[in-house]
Structures are given as C-alpha cells and as structure tokens.
Motif scaffolding. Sequence first.
Motif, PDB file in Angstrom:
ATOM      1  N   VAL A 187       0.836  -1.146   0.348  1.00  0.00           N
ATOM      2  CA  VAL A 187       0.449  -0.369  -0.148  1.00  0.00           C
ATOM      3  C   VAL A 187       0.803   1.245  -0.234  1.00  0.00           C
ATOM      4  CG1 VAL A 187      -1.502   1.959   1.513  1.00  0.00           C
ATOM      5  CG2 VAL A 187      -2.287  -1.617   0.824  1.00  0.00           C
ATOM      6  N   ILE A 188       1.747   1.538   0.989  1.00  0.00           N
ATOM      7  CA  ILE A 188       2.926   2.186   1.076  1.00  0.00           C
ATOM      8  C   ILE A 188       3.337   2.794  -0.508  1.00  0.00           C
ATOM      9  CG2 ILE A 188       4.786   3.177   2.223  1.00  0.00           C
ATOM     10  CD1 ILE A 188       3.288   3.652   4.101  1.00  0.00           C
ATOM     11  N   TYR A 189       3.740   1.917  -0.882  1.00  0.00           N
ATOM     12  CA  TYR A 189       4.483   1.972  -2.128  1.00  0.00           C
ATOM     13  C   TYR A 189       4.287   2.019  -3.282  1.00  0.00           C
ATOM     14  CZ  TYR A 189       9.231   0.290  -0.619  1.00  0.00           C
ATOM     15  OH  TYR A 189      10.340  -0.369  -0.261  1.00  0.00           O
ATOM     16  N   SER A 190       3.149   1.881  -3.463  1.00  0.00           N
ATOM     17  CA  SER A 190       1.615   1.953  -4.755  1.00  0.00           C
ATOM     18  C   SER A 190       1.016   3.439  -4.851  1.00  0.00           C
ATOM     19  CB  SER A 190       0.230   0.585  -4.658  1.00  0.00           C
ATOM     20  OG  SER A 190       0.185   1.025  -3.187  1.00  0.00           O
ATOM     21  N   LEU A 191       1.258   4.006  -3.257  1.00  0.00           N
ATOM     22  CA  LEU A 191       0.318   5.184  -3.066  1.00  0.00           C
ATOM     23  C   LEU A 191       1.549   6.450  -3.109  1.00  0.00           C
ATOM     24  CD1 LEU A 191      -1.296   5.201   0.248  1.00  0.00           C
ATOM     25  CD2 LEU A 191      -2.764   5.268  -1.733  1.00  0.00           C
ATOM     26  N   LEU A 192       2.810   6.096  -3.473  1.00  0.00           N
ATOM     27  CA  LEU A 192       4.169   6.807  -2.583  1.00  0.00           C
ATOM     28  C   LEU A 192       4.392   6.809  -4.649  1.00  0.00           C
ATOM     29  CD1 LEU A 192       6.253   6.147   0.314  1.00  0.00           C
ATOM     30  CD2 LEU A 192       4.559   8.267  -0.035  1.00  0.00           C
ATOM     31  N   GLY A 193       3.782   5.680  -4.927  1.00  0.00           N
ATOM     32  CA  GLY A 193       3.790   6.129  -6.398  1.00  0.00           C
ATOM     33  C   GLY A 193       2.758   6.508  -6.842  1.00  0.00           C
ATOM     34  N   ALA A 194       2.261   6.056  -6.795  1.00  0.00           N
ATOM     35  CA  ALA A 194       0.703   6.792  -7.364  1.00  0.00           C
ATOM     36  C   ALA A 194       1.663   8.828  -7.113  1.00  0.00           C
ATOM     37  CB  ALA A 194      -0.779   6.704  -6.826  1.00  0.00           C
ATOM     38  N   ILE A 195       1.814   8.739  -6.167  1.00  0.00           N
ATOM     39  CA  ILE A 195       1.984  10.252  -6.206  1.00  0.00           C
ATOM     40  C   ILE A 195       3.032  10.814  -7.046  1.00  0.00           C
ATOM     41  CG2 ILE A 195       3.234  12.165  -4.057  1.00  0.00           C
ATOM     42  CD1 ILE A 195       2.381  10.416  -2.365  1.00  0.00           C
ATOM     43  N   LEU A 196       4.546  10.225  -6.982  1.00  0.00           N
ATOM     44  CA  LEU A 196       5.095  10.963  -8.410  1.00  0.00           C
ATOM     45  C   LEU A 196       4.593  10.906  -9.470  1.00  0.00           C
ATOM     46  CD1 LEU A 196       8.586   8.258  -6.477  1.00  0.00           C
ATOM     47  CD2 LEU A 196       7.658  11.168  -6.796  1.00  0.00           C
ATOM     48  N   SER A 197       3.402  10.096 -10.335  1.00  0.00           N
ATOM     49  CA  SER A 197       3.100   9.987 -11.028  1.00  0.00           C
ATOM     50  C   SER A 197       2.587  11.558 -11.342  1.00  0.00           C
ATOM     51  CB  SER A 197       2.016   8.642 -11.564  1.00  0.00           C
ATOM     52  OG  SER A 197       3.050   7.462 -11.316  1.00  0.00           O
ATOM     53  N   PHE A 198       1.469  11.939 -10.395  1.00  0.00           N
ATOM     54  CA  PHE A 198       0.531  12.861 -10.533  1.00  0.00           C
ATOM     55  C   PHE A 198       0.648  13.728  -9.771  1.00  0.00           C
ATOM     56  CE2 PHE A 198      -2.730   8.877 -10.970  1.00  0.00           C
ATOM     57  CZ  PHE A 198      -3.460   9.943 -11.946  1.00  0.00           C
ATOM     58  N   VAL A 199       1.818  14.141  -9.251  1.00  0.00           N
ATOM     59  CA  VAL A 199       2.304  15.375  -9.061  1.00  0.00           C
ATOM     60  C   VAL A 199       2.604  16.124  -9.957  1.00  0.00           C
ATOM     61  CG1 VAL A 199       4.443  16.924  -8.211  1.00  0.00           C
ATOM     62  CG2 VAL A 199       3.131  15.156  -6.814  1.00  0.00           C
ATOM     63  N   PRO A 200       3.513  15.564 -11.209  1.00  0.00           N
ATOM     64  CA  PRO A 200       3.582  16.800 -12.644  1.00  0.00           C
ATOM     65  C   PRO A 200       2.146  17.098 -13.237  1.00  0.00           C
ATOM     66  CG  PRO A 200       5.096  14.562 -12.651  1.00  0.00           C
ATOM     67  CD  PRO A 200       4.286  14.152 -11.451  1.00  0.00           C
ATOM     68  N   ALA A 201       0.986  16.226 -12.795  1.00  0.00           N
ATOM     69  CA  ALA A 201      -0.001  16.674 -13.638  1.00  0.00           C
ATOM     70  C   ALA A 201      -0.600  17.045 -13.640  1.00  0.00           C
ATOM     71  CB  ALA A 201      -0.762  15.228 -13.478  1.00  0.00           C
TER      72      ALA A 201
END
Length: 397
Positions: A141-155
């Motif tokens: 859960v931690i890794y997937s949420l942090l990965g999602a953050i890294l994806s969506f901050v640029p957007a």
Amino acid sequence: MAMPSQNRNWTCSLPAALLLLAPFDILASLAMDIYLPVVPTMPDALGTSATVVQLTLSLYMLILGAGQMLFGPLSDRIGRRPVLLGGALLFGISSLLLAATSSAGLFLALRLLQAAGASAALVATFATVCDVYAARPEGAVIYSLLGAILSFVPALGPIGGALIADHAGWRAIFLLLGGLMLAAILNAFRGWHETRPAASANAMISMRTILANAHFWAYTTGFSAAMGAFFVFFSTAPRVLIDHAGFSGLAFSLSFATAATVMIISARFAGRFVGRWGMAGSLARGMCLLLLGALLLGLGEVLLAPSFASFLLPMWVIAVGIVLTTAVTANGALAAFGQTAGTAVAFYFCVESLIVGCIGTLFVLLLDGDTAWPLAGYCAVMGIVTLVALHRIRARG
C-alpha cells in the motif's frame, strides 16, 4: 528479510506513516512542476535570458537524480534521519530565499541547493520505506500510494502553480514550498525515528553488484514502464484531448483527474492483490494490464475519433497496472540489498529516471505526439521487455 532492530522504534500506524512520508515525496517533485507555469515570465522578473531560466529547470532535474548517488550511500553511512532532516532543511531554506531574490545568478544557485535538498529527502524517504516495510504487508500500500504521488504531481502541480501565480505572484510559489517543507520537518522531527540497519554503516556495495543483479533490472524496468507510461500520458494528453478531441481546459482537468481516482482506489486494494499473487505475479499482471491498455489505445486510434472513450478509458486500465506494478517493484528490486538500501534506492531511481527520460521522450518524438500511439507504443515495448526479464529470472530459478 529480517526486520532490523532499529525498526522497533517505528511504531506509526499506516495513516500516520503516510503523513510522515508523503510530504517529502510530494515536495521533491512539486518544486519542479509547480514552477512551470511561471517560466515564461521569469526572464523579465529576474532580468535575464530565457536560456538561464531554462537552466533552472534542467539543472534541478539533473541534481535531483544525480544527487541521490551521493545521498543514498551517505544515508547508509550516517542514517536516514540526518540525511532526511538535513536535506529537507536545505530545501526549505533555499525555497524561502528563492522567494526573496531578484538576482538571476543567485536564483540559479538557490535552485541547485533546493534540488540537492530534495534529492536527499527523497532518497532517505524511500530508504526508510525499504527498511521498515520490506517485510510487512502494508508495504504494498505504501509503495503504490507513493508511486501514485510521483505520477500525479507532474499533472496537478502546474495547475496549482498557475492558480497561485495568478492570485499572488511567482514568489508565493516558493513561499508555499518552503512553508510546507518546514511544516513537514517539524512533523518528522517528532515522529521519524532512525531505521538504518546497524550493519549498513560498515557495509559496502559496488555499482557492479547492483547492476549485475537480475532482480534489480527486472523490477526497475517494471517501475520504469509504470512511471514512463504516466510520463508519456501526461506529455500527449493535452494534445489529444484539447487539440483534437476539443475538450475545454476544465473538461480536460476533470477527465485527467479520473485516472488519478482510479489509481487511488486501486492502491487501496494493492496489498490484498500482492498477498494473493506475490511480487513476481503482481508485476506480471501489472505489465499485462499495460499491454491490454496499449491494445485498447491502438484500437481506439484506428476505429474511433479522439475522445474520452478512445483515450481515457484505456488509460484507466493502464492506471491499475501502474498501481499494481509500483506496489512491488521497489521491494523486488531492492530485496537483495537490505543492509545498504540507501545506495540501492539511489540506483533504482537513477536508472528509472534515465529510462523514462530518454525512452519515453523518444516515443513522444518519433511517433505522432498528437495521437495515442506514443503511449500505446511505450506501454507495449516496456511491458514486453519487463515480462521477458521476469521469464528469464523464472527460467534460471
């Protein structure tokens, strides 16, 4: 992997851990993206050329990635907490000073310091996650949420930057970054305990050892496939949906947000899926979802006009694949380097940045960036490469 003794000090619940970890993940990336809307106005604001202002972007990205090769091993030597707090403090102070300067030379120097601080905080954050959650079910859960953050901050970052600059000017962007980082430091100072394994202070690991590890390459390639898919999506979506599908700015933003919603919902269930399928099975299924999304994008491009259905719905499939992939790639890539997680994390992000930046950009440039083909092509190629790497590992095993 055995849990290091220091990690008994890390008693945070999952929500509390996310409140500690996420701000550093967010701000390291946000400092790049929230600044983009004001770049055209900065030559006049600083009395300099557009070339110098472009350097404030390019060098930030360079230092953010390359700095991890220094701060990762340093965190193995002296600990995650001092690297995190020191880097975050450097980021916070330089951000506040950026808001106060009108000198182009000083602005560029402060951006380099800001990037160095972001690099230190980012690598210490993910090394801590590796120390604490590598052997815990909450890790997915931690890794997937942090990965999602890294994806969506640029957007989402540029949208926030434009709103702030319109209402309060460009200096308010850096005041916000500095203020948020100082608040994150206060929270971390109280709750972020040292997690570095005792043996890592004396452990040494070479570049050759990491780069010769087949699991490192398979899972890092998978991480690059997932993050690069969003990079290509972000690079092409405005051209496809606004220029060709006729979306308004608001309609585009709302449509874009649906992919974020899919990722957030998927992250909630990532741990359950990883527990059922394991790391290799989850990565394989994540790549299959990228391939399915690529197929749907290709069919939409051939059979339909550019629309929500032809571009966004396939991206929902890819978004689920991204979450399933990022839930396991860090653990899979770094599992063999538990005593020197800082160094391995640095290589993990460095390799991912090179793959996404070079290969992702090539797909956008070589294929028609006004269509879905760059996204379909990147997902297909990187998905196949990752599946081949996984198959080779299984064949050896």
